[in-house]
Scaffold this motif. Structure first.
Motif, PDB file in Angstrom:
ATOM      1  N   MET A  64      14.798  -2.718 -18.207  1.00  0.00           N
ATOM      2  CA  MET A  64      14.747  -3.738 -17.167  1.00  0.00           C
ATOM      3  C   MET A  64      13.534  -3.545 -16.264  1.00  0.00           C
ATOM      4  N   ALA A  65      13.249  -2.264 -15.944  1.00  0.00           N
ATOM      5  CA  ALA A  65      12.099  -1.996 -15.078  1.00  0.00           C
ATOM      6  C   ALA A  65      10.819  -2.504 -15.710  1.00  0.00           C
ATOM      7  N   SER A  66      10.650  -2.276 -17.035  1.00  0.00           N
ATOM      8  CA  SER A  66       9.424  -2.714 -17.687  1.00  0.00           C
ATOM      9  C   SER A  66       9.325  -4.225 -17.713  1.00  0.00           C
ATOM     10  N   LEU A  67      10.484  -4.914 -17.839  1.00  0.00           N
ATOM     11  CA  LEU A  67      10.468  -6.367 -17.831  1.00  0.00           C
ATOM     12  C   LEU A  67      10.028  -6.896 -16.477  1.00  0.00           C
ATOM     13  N   VAL A  68      10.553  -6.294 -15.422  1.00  0.00           N
ATOM     14  CA  VAL A  68      10.169  -6.736 -14.083  1.00  0.00           C
ATOM     15  C   VAL A  68       8.692  -6.494 -13.847  1.00  0.00           C
ATOM     16  N   ARG A  69       8.204  -5.318 -14.256  1.00  0.00           N
ATOM     17  CA  ARG A  69       6.809  -4.994 -14.026  1.00  0.00           C
ATOM     18  C   ARG A  69       5.906  -5.930 -14.820  1.00  0.00           C
ATOM     19  N   THR A  70       6.274  -6.233 -16.083  1.00  0.00           N
ATOM     20  CA  THR A  70       5.477  -7.140 -16.892  1.00  0.00           C
ATOM     21  C   THR A  70       5.424  -8.519 -16.257  1.00  0.00           C
ATOM     22  N   ASN A 118       5.523  -1.625   5.896  1.00  0.00           N
ATOM     23  CA  ASN A 118       5.613  -2.133   4.523  1.00  0.00           C
ATOM     24  C   ASN A 118       6.892  -2.930   4.367  1.00  0.00           C
ATOM     25  N   LEU A 119       6.843  -3.970   3.548  1.00  0.00           N
ATOM     26  CA  LEU A 119       8.065  -4.668   3.180  1.00  0.00           C
ATOM     27  C   LEU A 119       8.888  -3.748   2.292  1.00  0.00           C
ATOM     28  N   TRP A 120      10.171  -3.579   2.643  1.00  0.00           N
ATOM     29  CA  TRP A 120      11.006  -2.584   1.961  1.00  0.00           C
ATOM     30  C   TRP A 120      12.425  -3.132   1.848  1.00  0.00           C
ATOM     31  N   ASN A 121      12.852  -3.452   0.633  1.00  0.00           N
ATOM     32  CA  ASN A 121      14.169  -4.059   0.444  1.00  0.00           C
ATOM     33  C   ASN A 121      14.265  -5.320   1.299  1.00  0.00           C
ATOM     34  N   ASN A 122      15.330  -5.413   2.082  1.00  0.00           N
ATOM     35  CA  ASN A 122      15.493  -6.551   2.984  1.00  0.00           C
ATOM     36  C   ASN A 122      15.010  -6.226   4.392  1.00  0.00           C
ATOM     37  N   ASN A 123      14.339  -5.105   4.537  1.00  0.00           N
ATOM     38  CA  ASN A 123      13.862  -4.659   5.835  1.00  0.00           C
ATOM     39  C   ASN A 123      12.351  -4.504   5.810  1.00  0.00           C
ATOM     40  N   VAL A 124      11.814  -4.155   6.966  1.00  0.00           N
ATOM     41  CA  VAL A 124      10.431  -3.707   7.070  1.00  0.00           C
ATOM     42  C   VAL A 124      10.472  -2.223   7.415  1.00  0.00           C
ATOM     43  N   LEU A 125       9.792  -1.411   6.613  1.00  0.00           N
ATOM     44  CA  LEU A 125       9.733   0.030   6.846  1.00  0.00           C
ATOM     45  C   LEU A 125       8.513   0.348   7.696  1.00  0.00           C
ATOM     46  N   TRP A 126       8.736   1.027   8.818  1.00  0.00           N
ATOM     47  CA  TRP A 126       7.661   1.458   9.705  1.00  0.00           C
ATOM     48  C   TRP A 126       7.539   2.975   9.625  1.00  0.00           C
ATOM     49  N   VAL A 127       6.312   3.465   9.514  1.00  0.00           N
ATOM     50  CA  VAL A 127       6.051   4.903   9.565  1.00  0.00           C
ATOM     51  C   VAL A 127       5.035   5.149  10.670  1.00  0.00           C
ATOM     52  N   CYS A 128       5.371   6.050  11.579  1.00  0.00           N
ATOM     53  CA  CYS A 128       4.552   6.306  12.763  1.00  0.00           C
ATOM     54  C   CYS A 128       4.131   7.771  12.803  1.00  0.00           C
ATOM     55  N   ARG A 129       3.125   8.043  13.607  1.00  0.00           N
ATOM     56  CA  ARG A 129       2.662   9.420  13.806  1.00  0.00           C
ATOM     57  C   ARG A 129       3.496  10.097  14.900  1.00  0.00           C
ATOM     58  N   PHE A 147       7.154  -0.615  -7.056  1.00  0.00           N
ATOM     59  CA  PHE A 147       8.254  -1.301  -7.736  1.00  0.00           C
ATOM     60  C   PHE A 147       9.287  -1.748  -6.716  1.00  0.00           C
ATOM     61  N   ARG A 148       9.727  -2.990  -6.852  1.00  0.00           N
ATOM     62  CA  ARG A 148      10.868  -3.505  -6.093  1.00  0.00           C
ATOM     63  C   ARG A 148      11.836  -4.126  -7.085  1.00  0.00           C
ATOM     64  N   GLY A 149      13.080  -3.687  -7.051  1.00  0.00           N
ATOM     65  CA  GLY A 149      14.085  -4.213  -7.960  1.00  0.00           C
ATOM     66  C   GLY A 149      15.267  -4.774  -7.200  1.00  0.00           C
ATOM     67  N   SER A 150      16.307  -5.104  -7.924  1.00  0.00           N
ATOM     68  CA  SER A 150      17.505  -5.659  -7.306  1.00  0.00           C
ATOM     69  C   SER A 150      18.317  -4.552  -6.647  1.00  0.00           C
ATOM     70  N   GLY A 151      19.171  -4.942  -5.722  1.00  0.00           N
ATOM     71  CA  GLY A 151      20.078  -3.988  -5.093  1.00  0.00           C
ATOM     72  C   GLY A 151      19.415  -2.987  -4.182  1.00  0.00           C
ATOM     73  N   GLY A 152      18.179  -3.261  -3.771  1.00  0.00           N
ATOM     74  CA  GLY A 152      17.502  -2.353  -2.850  1.00  0.00           C
ATOM     75  C   GLY A 152      16.668  -1.282  -3.511  1.00  0.00           C
ATOM     76  N   ASN A 153      16.550  -1.305  -4.841  1.00  0.00           N
ATOM     77  CA  ASN A 153      15.746  -0.292  -5.527  1.00  0.00           C
ATOM     78  C   ASN A 153      14.261  -0.489  -5.214  1.00  0.00           C
ATOM     79  N   THR A 154      13.642   0.547  -4.678  1.00  0.00           N
ATOM     80  CA  THR A 154      12.224   0.496  -4.322  1.00  0.00           C
ATOM     81  C   THR A 154      11.594   1.844  -4.618  1.00  0.00           C
ATOM     82  N   GLN A 161      17.496   3.564  -3.532  1.00  0.00           N
ATOM     83  CA  GLN A 161      18.378   3.015  -4.559  1.00  0.00           C
ATOM     84  C   GLN A 161      19.413   2.070  -3.973  1.00  0.00           C
ATOM     85  N   SER A 162      19.348   1.864  -2.664  1.00  0.00           N
ATOM     86  CA  SER A 162      20.191   0.882  -1.990  1.00  0.00           C
ATOM     87  C   SER A 162      19.458   0.434  -0.740  1.00  0.00           C
ATOM     88  N   SER A 163      19.927  -0.640  -0.135  1.00  0.00           N
ATOM     89  CA  SER A 163      19.168  -1.263   0.948  1.00  0.00           C
ATOM     90  C   SER A 163      19.505  -0.727   2.327  1.00  0.00           C
TER      91      SER A 163
END
Length: 373
Positions: free
Chosen positions: A1-7, A52-63, A142-149, A179-181
């Motif tokens: 499935m991962a290869s199909l999504v990436r293709t 970064n866009l991450w699952n259904n959220n935005v992921l912030w990384v700070c110093r 990679f971004r997949g279903s169910g929050g996989n990133t 592996q989850s959101s």
């Protein structure tokens, strides 16, 4: 499935590659700007955040991050990097401060320090300090279903005495996985010193994933950008296999990694001052947005039909207010993760230090939406 999504991703992005190759030079013009106040970090003061866009959220990384006591003053320890989630911003008709939340709580660094970097907080017995300061967000492969990133981050191994760097850093590769959101992604050290101190830290300055490649930018000693790319053919777009890499040297792609001092790797009209690179469908172009460094909050924009260029001369399009603290302003960052992907607008932040009511300096990051004509 991962290869199909990436293709599917590669096939869908192929027209963009052709359009980019044929695109004419673009001169962006600001239509309007909207202030969203400053990022809300309840109970924390945080330096230099990217997203970064991450699952259904935005992921912030700070110093550097510290907790604030009841009086609003920072207290030790200083955590060298931390992460949070946010939602997407409101529409410009109702701009509200964006709140960053940390489901993992406050404590250990998001990107853990290595065993020779005086963990947990980087403070060494000789008074020096190791800092895990990210200059950009992770490379999402990679971004997949169910929050996989799946993602990777290239981190400079900086050793400081005061604010003076006392080493020539190598660059380590970290692996991020969700592996989850709900929870924050897990983070592990994938390869220590993936790039040696004699090499460019590709991926540590900026990145963009497009057309089956992760394009990875690193700073040159003269303050410009050099470029490598990794084919997204490994499992979930893995970036830990150097056999997948090519390097842009003297106007062509090669399998041989150059030294950091090579004279033919800097991309003309680029700058390694903390910035962001992304693809704009509006302009059929790659876009760099960054600044001219401390102590200003001047924002510049440059465009190119291809990741390697040719990049237009950077033009200033916005100047933010500086703080009343000792550090003024710096860390000019763009946030395509906060947009709808059309390229019609962009969000920007910069970092300031301001004095609170007790005269103690704390960080803040104004958030501004810029709409283009």
């Amino acid at each position: 499935m991962a290869s199909l999504v990436r293709t599917a991703t590669i096939l869908l992005s192929a027209p963009a590659a052709l359009a980019a190759t044929l695109a004419a030079a673009v001169t962006p013009v600001v239509k309007s700007t909207t202030s969203y106040g400053v990022l809300s970090n309840p109970g924390l003061t945080r330096d230099s955040c990217s997203s970064n866009l991450w699952n259904n959220n935005v992921l912030w990384v700070c110093r550097d991050t510290e907790q604030l006591n009841s009086a609003g003053n920072p207290v030790l320890p200083v955590v060298v990097n931390t992460a949070s989630y946010s939602s997407m911003p409101n529409s410009p008709s109702n701009p509200q401060p964006l709140s960053l939340t940390s489901p993992q709580g406050f404590g250990s660094p998001f990107y853990p320090l290595e065993s020779d970097e005086c963990p947990t907080f980087g403070a060494c017995s000789d008074g020096t300090r190791w800092v895990g300061w990210p200059d950009t967000g992770p490379v999402v492969t990679f971004r997949g279903s169910g929050g996989n990133t799946n993602a990777y981050a290239f981190m400079s191994r900086n050793h400081l005495s005061g604010l003076s760097q006392i080493n020539t850093p190598s660059y380590s590769l970290y692996h991020l996985l969700s592996q989850s959101s709900g929870p924050m992604p897990s983070v592990s050290l994938a390869v220590s010193s993936f790039w040696s101190s004699s090499q460019i830290g590709y991926g540590s300055a900026a990145s963009v994933v497009m057309n089956g490649y992760a394009y990875l930018y690193g700073a040159t000693p003269d303050g410009k950008l050099a470029l490598a790319r990794a084919a997204q053919t490994g499992f979930l777009g893995a970036l830990d296999d150097k056999s997948l890499y090519e390097y842009y040297v003297n106007g062509a792609w090669t399998r041989t990694a150059p030294s950091r001092t090579a004279s033919n790797i800097a991309l003309p009209n680029t700058s390694s001052a903390q910035g962001t690179i992304y693809w704009s469908p509006k302009w059929n172009s790659y876009v760099w947005i960054g600044g001219d460094g401390f102590p200003n909050a001047n924002f510049y924009i440059s465009t190119a039909p291809n990741p390697e260029g040719p990049w237009t001369a950077a033009a200033r399009f916005y100047t933010g207010t500086v703080g009343n603290g000792s550090l003024g302003a710096y860390s000019t960052v763009a946030h395509p993760s906060l947009t709808d992907g059309t390229g019609n607008y962009i969000f920007i932040t910069w970092t300031r230090t301001n004095k609170n009511s007790a005269g103690v300096e704390v960080y803040d990051q104004p958030l501004v939406r810029v709409d283009w004509q």
